[in-house]
Write a protein that holds these residues in place. Structure first.
Motif, short mmCIF file in Angstrom:
data_model
loop_
_atom_site.label_atom_id
_atom_site.label_comp_id
_atom_site.label_asym_id
_atom_site.label_seq_id
_atom_site.Cartn_x
_atom_site.Cartn_y
_atom_site.Cartn_z
N ILE A 1 41.03 43.03 34.99
CA ILE A 1 39.86 43.42 34.19
C ILE A 1 38.76 42.37 34.32
O ILE A 1 37.58 42.71 34.50
CB ILE A 1 40.27 43.63 32.71
CG1 ILE A 1 41.05 44.94 32.58
CG2 ILE A 1 39.04 43.65 31.80
CD1 ILE A 1 41.54 45.25 31.19
N ALA A 2 39.15 41.11 34.25
CA ALA A 2 38.15 40.04 34.38
C ALA A 2 37.42 40.16 35.72
O ALA A 2 36.19 40.03 35.80
CB ALA A 2 38.82 38.67 34.26
N LYS A 3 38.20 40.44 36.78
CA LYS A 3 37.58 40.59 38.11
C LYS A 3 36.73 41.85 38.15
O LYS A 3 35.65 41.86 38.73
CB LYS A 3 38.67 40.64 39.20
CG LYS A 3 39.34 39.28 39.42
CD LYS A 3 40.57 39.43 40.32
CE LYS A 3 41.45 38.19 40.22
NZ LYS A 3 42.85 38.49 40.62
N PHE A 4 37.21 42.89 37.50
CA PHE A 4 36.47 44.16 37.51
C PHE A 4 35.10 44.03 36.83
O PHE A 4 34.10 44.49 37.37
CB PHE A 4 37.29 45.26 36.83
CG PHE A 4 36.52 46.54 36.67
CD1 PHE A 4 36.40 47.44 37.74
CD2 PHE A 4 35.86 46.85 35.48
CE1 PHE A 4 35.67 48.60 37.61
CE2 PHE A 4 35.12 48.01 35.35
CZ PHE A 4 35.02 48.90 36.42
N VAL A 5 35.07 43.41 35.67
CA VAL A 5 33.80 43.40 34.92
C VAL A 5 32.74 42.54 35.61
O VAL A 5 31.55 42.76 35.41
CB VAL A 5 33.94 42.94 33.44
CG1 VAL A 5 34.90 43.83 32.67
CG2 VAL A 5 34.34 41.49 33.34
N ALA A 6 33.21 41.55 36.43
CA ALA A 6 32.23 40.70 37.10
C ALA A 6 31.88 41.24 38.49
O ALA A 6 31.15 40.63 39.25
CB ALA A 6 32.77 39.28 37.20
N GLN A 7 32.46 42.41 38.80
CA GLN A 7 32.29 43.02 40.12
C GLN A 7 30.90 43.64 40.23
O GLN A 7 30.42 44.27 39.29
CB GLN A 7 33.35 44.11 40.24
CG GLN A 7 33.57 44.69 41.59
CD GLN A 7 34.79 45.60 41.55
OE1 GLN A 7 35.91 45.23 41.87
NE2 GLN A 7 34.57 46.82 41.10
N ARG A 8 30.27 43.43 41.36
CA ARG A 8 28.90 43.97 41.52
C ARG A 8 28.79 44.71 42.84
O ARG A 8 29.27 44.25 43.87
CB ARG A 8 27.89 42.82 41.50
CG ARG A 8 27.90 42.02 40.21
CD ARG A 8 27.08 40.77 40.33
NE ARG A 8 27.65 39.81 41.25
CZ ARG A 8 28.44 38.80 40.88
NH1 ARG A 8 28.78 38.66 39.61
NH2 ARG A 8 28.89 37.95 41.76
N SER A 9 28.17 45.86 42.82
CA SER A 9 27.86 46.54 44.09
C SER A 9 26.50 47.18 43.92
O SER A 9 26.38 48.22 43.29
CB SER A 9 28.94 47.57 44.42
OG SER A 9 29.08 48.48 43.36
N TYR A 10 25.49 46.48 44.38
CA TYR A 10 24.14 47.04 44.28
C TYR A 10 23.37 46.77 45.56
O TYR A 10 23.75 45.93 46.35
CB TYR A 10 23.36 46.51 43.06
CG TYR A 10 23.63 45.10 42.61
CD1 TYR A 10 24.38 44.85 41.45
CD2 TYR A 10 23.17 44.00 43.32
CE1 TYR A 10 24.62 43.56 41.02
CE2 TYR A 10 23.41 42.71 42.89
CZ TYR A 10 24.14 42.49 41.74
OH TYR A 10 24.39 41.21 41.30
N LEU B 1 26.65 32.42 37.34
CA LEU B 1 27.08 32.19 35.96
C LEU B 1 28.13 33.23 35.54
O LEU B 1 29.13 32.88 34.89
CB LEU B 1 25.89 32.21 34.98
CG LEU B 1 26.24 31.74 33.56
CD1 LEU B 1 26.77 30.30 33.56
CD2 LEU B 1 25.04 31.84 32.62
N ALA B 2 27.92 34.49 35.92
CA ALA B 2 28.92 35.52 35.62
C ALA B 2 30.26 35.14 36.23
O ALA B 2 31.32 35.25 35.59
CB ALA B 2 28.45 36.88 36.14
#
Lengths: 324, 324
Positions: free
Chosen positions: A315-324, A288-289
């Motif tokens: 910015i759009a790509k950055f905010v949806a970026q995940r590293s966990y 969904l993100a």
């Protein structure tokens, strides 16, 4: 993509905003001064000012005109963080003790009120009534979002739609108007400022869903607070809602959430976090993100292809970026 | 002089303001709706809207233009009452349980934020940037006043000047701009709106000193809360400051105040109240309230002799009126 690279082209303008912020929250009252300055120094991504500046690039960019808007939006965001901390019983934010933990709830409340007031003082420099209408409207919606969050604490029966409406008000709207007001202050055409509003809204939704995912999937080192904080305060986020829909997980997760609720903040959320992590709620939320991010990117395609458009896409790509 | 007589000529306009207030604080969120409506029904003197309306009589009076200002000022006042209750740990106000007592601190905080936001939404209808500058500036000063009050809790060494600066920000400023903005919204000349600002300021000072006197000298029936409430929360007011300057009273009063402070709200302030009542602090405070009232009346003499001038004079006399 590091946010710093993205910000490189705006470095000197952002420094001006930083100076305006510092000036805005300075006062003769040590009690207030210290609490506000403390908040300022704790930093943050300054996402909203960056978005305001980039929105301004779609009109006749003038730092003098855009600066008050960029500062006002960050101040409103800061004020909401301070009041959020009162609600959250949060002891740290961004790895620093919160204003509330350092002083107390009453100081935190009036510090937030003061910063909100200063936001409006700064914005009133421009003398454009539309800006006030949009700003004050967004502040009201944010308050409703906060109240909805309180209402929905520990409510395991809420719908996904309910969650989305709440984060729309709590987060997405302020990012939407950041982008829109940058363009308005720069005198951009309504079609442009409206497209930027929609872009900001989609980015804000992607941002909050990702933030909620991080609270479940991140490490304390990464997110600056113990994972599962949302659950501990009763905030039922998207991955949890999805996990609750899985029959194999539902009953155990409900028991864990009830235990956290009855523990009134003293209970550990690790077991609930583990259940959610193992569920399909993570993937569903990631999807969904990404959908909101993709919608944001498509919104940009309607805009003139200036360098700021590429920056907003990053910015759009950055905010949806995940590293966990 | 009853306030109702004074209001008779404004009755229908005040009803319109009342409707605007009710509409402003209504929402789809029951939690918010109930808390805001509760506050609205608790009533109050609506002193600020009355002063706005009367200020408007010095220009081209138009209810359509003055209504948003009158509603905004009352909403800002209401929001400050809600946040004050968070601070004060007050269980009743105007004889009704406070929002905080009925719900909790978090709801009270966001209800206040919401009402403040709505005030700005309502005011933005007028599209006059000066109004926003004045309103937001006053909100900031009120927050500083609140923080000063927290800073000064139980500080028995503070000066009278300190007290006056605090009530100026906390109370007088909002009444001053009520009068001024009414005139501005009606297009009155700056000399007129400035004189009305000064009138409102003097009235606000007289009002707060009288209010502080009532808290010492009033009965619970009269003031809707037990006398000595200010002292119990640590608020050292003018009569107390004067009493502390009397050698025959000072030491015992200091001991009583220290006992209240150490009791953290559980201690009784009756003995301290008795000491202050027996001191010259009552008379000295009455004299100062009267001085502010007289200055307010003199300020009016510079204004055109229209019926509203007489009404404002009556308000000045009313707020400094004492019966205890």
């Amino acid at each position: 993509m590091k946010l710093m690279q993205l910000y490189a082209s705006l470095k000197s303008d952002l420094q001006t905003i930083e100076d305006t912020l510092a000036k805005s929250v300075s006062s003769d009252l040590p009690l207030l001064n210290e609490s506000a300055q403390h908040l300022l120094k704790a930093g943050g991504k300054r996402l909203r000012p960056v978005i305001v500046l980039l929105g301004g690039k779609f009109g006749e960019y003038s730092l003098d005109r855009i600066k008050p808007i960029a500062a006002a939006l960050e101040l409103i965001h800061m004020a909401s963080l301070v009041h959020d901390d009162v609600i959250d019983d949060a002891a740290t934010r961004r790895g620093q003790p919160t204003v509330k933990a350092k002083w107390d709830n009453r100081i935190a409340m009036f510090t937030g009120d003061y910063i909100n007031g200063k936001a409006l003082v700064v914005a009133s420099e421009l003398g454009d009534p539309r800006i006030h209408q949009i700003l004050s409207g967004a502040i009201v919606q944010m308050c409703i979002g906060e109240m909805e969050q309180i209402r929905d604490f520990f409510n395991t029966d809420q719908s996904v739609r309910n969650y989305l409406l709440r984060i729309r008000r709590k987060t997405a709207l302020l990012i939407a108007i950041s982008c829109q007001l940058g363009a308005i202050a720069a005198g951009a055409a309504p079609a442009v400022s409206n497209a930027l509003y929609r872009f900001g809204y989609q980015v804000g939704m992607a941002f909050q869903i990702t933030d909620d995912l991080l609270d479940i999937c991140g490490t304390e080192k990464k997110i600056g607070k113990p994972p599962g904080s949302d659950l501990r305060q009763g905030n039922i986020t998207l991955p949890v809602l999805h996990a609750l829909n899985e029959p194999a997980i539902r009953d155990e997760l409900l028991r864990e959430i009830a235990r956290i609720r009855d523990g009134e903040g003293a209970a550990d959320s690790a077991a609930a976090v583990k259940l959610v992590r193992a569920s399909g709620g993570i993937r569903a939320s990631e999807l969904l993100a990404d959908r909101f991010k993709d919608k944001a990117l498509r919104e940009l395609e309607k805009l003139p292809n200036i360098p700021a458009r590429k920056n907003l896409a990053d910015i759009a790509k950055f905010v949806a970026q995940r590293s966990y």
